[in-house]
Design a protein around this motif. Structure first.
Motif, mmCIF file in Angstrom:
data_model
loop_
_atom_site.group_PDB
_atom_site.id
_atom_site.type_symbol
_atom_site.label_atom_id
_atom_site.label_comp_id
_atom_site.label_asym_id
_atom_site.label_seq_id
_atom_site.Cartn_x
_atom_site.Cartn_y
_atom_site.Cartn_z
ATOM 1 N N GLU A 63 0.827 -1.211 0.000
ATOM 2 C CA GLU A 63 0.000 0.000 0.000
ATOM 3 C C GLU A 63 0.860 1.260 0.000
ATOM 4 O O GLU A 63 0.615 2.194 -0.770
ATOM 5 N N THR A 64 1.870 1.297 0.865
ATOM 6 C CA THR A 64 2.735 2.473 0.870
ATOM 7 C C THR A 64 3.563 2.537 -0.407
ATOM 8 O O THR A 64 3.905 3.623 -0.888
ATOM 9 N N ARG A 65 3.900 1.395 -1.001
ATOM 10 C CA ARG A 65 4.604 1.397 -2.289
ATOM 11 C C ARG A 65 3.773 2.114 -3.344
ATOM 12 O O ARG A 65 4.285 2.945 -4.110
ATOM 13 N N ARG A 66 2.485 1.800 -3.385
ATOM 14 C CA ARG A 66 1.599 2.425 -4.371
ATOM 15 C C ARG A 66 1.498 3.929 -4.158
ATOM 16 O O ARG A 66 1.491 4.711 -5.118
ATOM 17 N N LYS A 67 1.461 4.345 -2.887
ATOM 18 C CA LYS A 67 1.266 5.759 -2.570
ATOM 19 C C LYS A 67 2.540 6.591 -2.629
ATOM 20 O O LYS A 67 2.466 7.821 -2.594
ATOM 21 N N THR A 68 3.678 5.916 -2.693
ATOM 22 C CA THR A 68 4.946 6.649 -2.614
ATOM 23 C C THR A 68 5.823 6.404 -3.845
ATOM 24 O O THR A 68 5.878 7.240 -4.746
ATOM 25 N N ILE A 69 6.498 5.270 -3.898
ATOM 26 C CA ILE A 69 7.413 4.992 -5.012
ATOM 27 C C ILE A 69 6.683 5.062 -6.345
ATOM 28 O O ILE A 69 7.111 5.759 -7.280
ATOM 29 N N GLU A 70 5.550 4.361 -6.427
ATOM 30 C CA GLU A 70 4.819 4.339 -7.691
ATOM 31 C C GLU A 70 4.192 5.693 -7.997
ATOM 32 O O GLU A 70 4.052 6.070 -9.170
ATOM 33 N N ALA A 71 3.831 6.445 -6.962
ATOM 34 C CA ALA A 71 3.284 7.781 -7.175
ATOM 35 C C ALA A 71 4.340 8.722 -7.749
ATOM 36 O O ALA A 71 4.047 9.532 -8.635
ATOM 37 N N VAL A 72 5.576 8.612 -7.258
ATOM 38 C CA VAL A 72 6.669 9.412 -7.808
ATOM 39 C C VAL A 72 6.900 9.036 -9.271
ATOM 40 O O VAL A 72 7.067 9.907 -10.142
ATOM 41 N N GLU A 73 6.875 7.752 -9.565
ATOM 42 C CA GLU A 73 7.087 7.297 -10.944
ATOM 43 C C GLU A 73 5.991 7.817 -11.870
ATOM 44 O O GLU A 73 6.275 8.211 -13.016
ATOM 45 N N LYS A 74 4.761 7.840 -11.390
ATOM 46 C CA LYS A 74 3.662 8.368 -12.207
ATOM 47 C C LYS A 74 3.842 9.858 -12.473
ATOM 48 O O LYS A 74 3.560 10.347 -13.571
ATOM 49 N N ASP A 75 4.313 10.594 -11.464
ATOM 50 C CA ASP A 75 4.565 12.021 -11.650
ATOM 51 C C ASP A 75 5.639 12.245 -12.716
ATOM 52 O O ASP A 75 5.528 13.159 -13.549
ATOM 53 N N ILE A 76 6.684 11.422 -12.684
ATOM 54 C CA ILE A 76 7.748 11.554 -13.682
ATOM 55 C C ILE A 76 7.228 11.186 -15.068
ATOM 56 O O ILE A 76 7.554 11.840 -16.072
ATOM 57 N N HIS A 77 6.402 10.157 -15.120
ATOM 58 C CA HIS A 77 5.819 9.750 -16.406
ATOM 59 C C HIS A 77 4.976 10.864 -17.012
ATOM 60 O O HIS A 77 4.990 11.076 -18.238
ATOM 61 N N ARG A 78 4.249 11.599 -16.174
ATOM 62 C CA ARG A 78 3.449 12.714 -16.693
ATOM 63 C C ARG A 78 4.339 13.805 -17.295
ATOM 64 O O ARG A 78 3.936 14.494 -18.232
ATOM 65 N N LEU A 79 5.540 13.949 -16.748
ATOM 66 C CA LEU A 79 6.472 14.931 -17.297
ATOM 67 C C LEU A 79 7.074 14.478 -18.615
ATOM 68 O O LEU A 79 7.341 15.301 -19.504
ATOM 69 N N LEU A 129 15.834 7.756 -5.565
ATOM 70 C CA LEU A 129 14.836 8.180 -4.593
ATOM 71 C C LEU A 129 15.359 8.159 -3.161
ATOM 72 O O LEU A 129 14.589 7.998 -2.220
ATOM 73 N N ASN A 130 16.652 8.341 -2.992
ATOM 74 C CA ASN A 130 17.247 8.414 -1.653
ATOM 75 C C ASN A 130 16.929 9.769 -1.021
ATOM 76 O O ASN A 130 16.681 10.751 -1.715
ATOM 77 N N ILE A 131 16.989 9.810 0.316
ATOM 78 C CA ILE A 131 16.779 11.074 1.029
ATOM 79 C C ILE A 131 18.083 11.853 1.134
ATOM 80 O O ILE A 131 18.132 13.045 0.839
ATOM 81 N N ILE A 132 19.148 11.194 1.556
ATOM 82 C CA ILE A 132 20.443 11.849 1.737
ATOM 83 C C ILE A 132 21.489 11.164 0.851
ATOM 84 O O ILE A 132 21.287 10.022 0.422
#
Length: 317
Positions: A63-79, A129-132
């Motif tokens: 569930e968190t994968r869908r809301k986070t990693i995959e959500a970031v990937e979808k945002d990049i795909h839209r670009l 997708l690292n933080i630091i």
């Protein structure tokens, strides 16, 4: 001095020049900052076929994968809707557990790069997708560089936190806190927010001190950073909480996903969870179990890293 010493052959001199040139190029890469641009001159005549590879540690929590990693990937795909996006998990353990639990095979970095090569892509934008810029980011960079012989060009993004407002650079730490503050609950007297970060033995652990300093500079109030595997630890911040007469805290992960650390280490029911340690210390505790990737403003920062990386791949200013 022998004749060979005083008059080196052209072949020997040429070889020395080549070695020196290679060393200088490597040193320049090692001392450069920002987006990393790697070019393979042996393939400079190859056609440009571009792809994006998103690299993350991964998570077993679907569930968190869908809301986070995959959500970031979808945002990049839209670009970049015309450019294929692949995904790789850097954790072999996570790949194995997801496969056993869900019968879904996530690609390792080796598998992802091999697929990109087999499908004929020559220029790769790696979005980390690292933080630091710690151990995991170093791994991403070194692995990508090891694949350069197969590609014309590889460009690697900076992680979420990199620049710190020195000279004309942006301040990634302030930008992250600005994005996060909308998820902070209102604070009354005696309330505090505890931001749980991962922590690392890598020198990049110092970013957490910078975060704490920016919290002070931005006037965000009683907000404290602690880490699971670095400094400051939870035990480090309990005395300051008591000194400031804090009696209620909200625990909040500063991680891309709300996975095992957030659900178990931070908010779990085991006696040694952070929640229960704090309760035993006399605090009342609330928990906010959402990864940074669920925050739209944080995802915009990752999208900005992708744009910066693609601009370098496409030679755009």
């Amino acid at each position: 001095m022998t004749p060979s010493d005083s008059n080196p052959s052209p072949l020997t001199f040429s070889q020395a020049e080549k070695e020196e040139a290679g060393m200088i190029a490597a040193l320049r890469r090692a001392s450069s900052i920002g987006v990393k641009v790697l070019e393979n001159q042996a393939m400079k005549e190859a056609p440009d076929r571009d792809a994006i590879l998103v690299m993350a540690f991964g998570t077993t929590y679907s569930e968190t994968r869908r809301k986070t990693i995959e959500a970031v990937e979808k945002d990049i795909h839209r670009l970049y809707p015309e450019i294929p996006i692949l995904e790789a998990y850097t954790s072999k353990i996570i790949i194995k557990r997801v496969h056993l639990k869900e019968n879904v095979l996530k690609a390792s970095p080796a598998r992802a790069f091999r697929k990109l090569k087999e499908e004929g892509y020559t220029r790769i934008a790696v979005v980390a997708l690292n933080i630091i810029p710690g151990i995991e980011y170093d791994y991403t960079c070194l692995f990508a560089e090891s694949q350069l012989s197969m590609f014309k060009k590889i460009v690697i993004s900076t992680p979420l936190l990199y620049f710190q407002g020195v000279k004309d650079q942006r301040d990634d730490v302030a930008d992250l806190l600005e994005a996060m503050k909308g998820q902070f609950p209102p604070l009354d007297d005696g309330d505090a927010i505890l931001l749980m970060a991962h922590g690392t033995p890598h020198p990049a652990n110092a970013y957490y001190s910078v975060i704490q300093d920016r919290i002070r500079e931005m006037g965000l109030g009683p907000v404290f950073v602690y880490t699971v595997e670095g400094r400051p630890s939870l035990e480090d911040i309990i005395p300051p909480l008591k000194k400031q007469h804090i009696h209620h805290v909200t625990l909040m992960p500063t991680m891309l996903v709300a996975g095992d650390h957030a659900n178990n280490d931070m908010a779990g029911d085991d006696p040694d969870s952070h929640k229960n340690i704090l309760i035993r210390e006399g605090f009342t505790v609330s928990t906010y179990i959402h990864g940074l990737g669920e925050n739209e403003k944080v995802r915009r920062l990752y999208a900005a890293r992708a744009i910066e990386t693609m601009n370098a791949l496409l030679n755009k200013k």
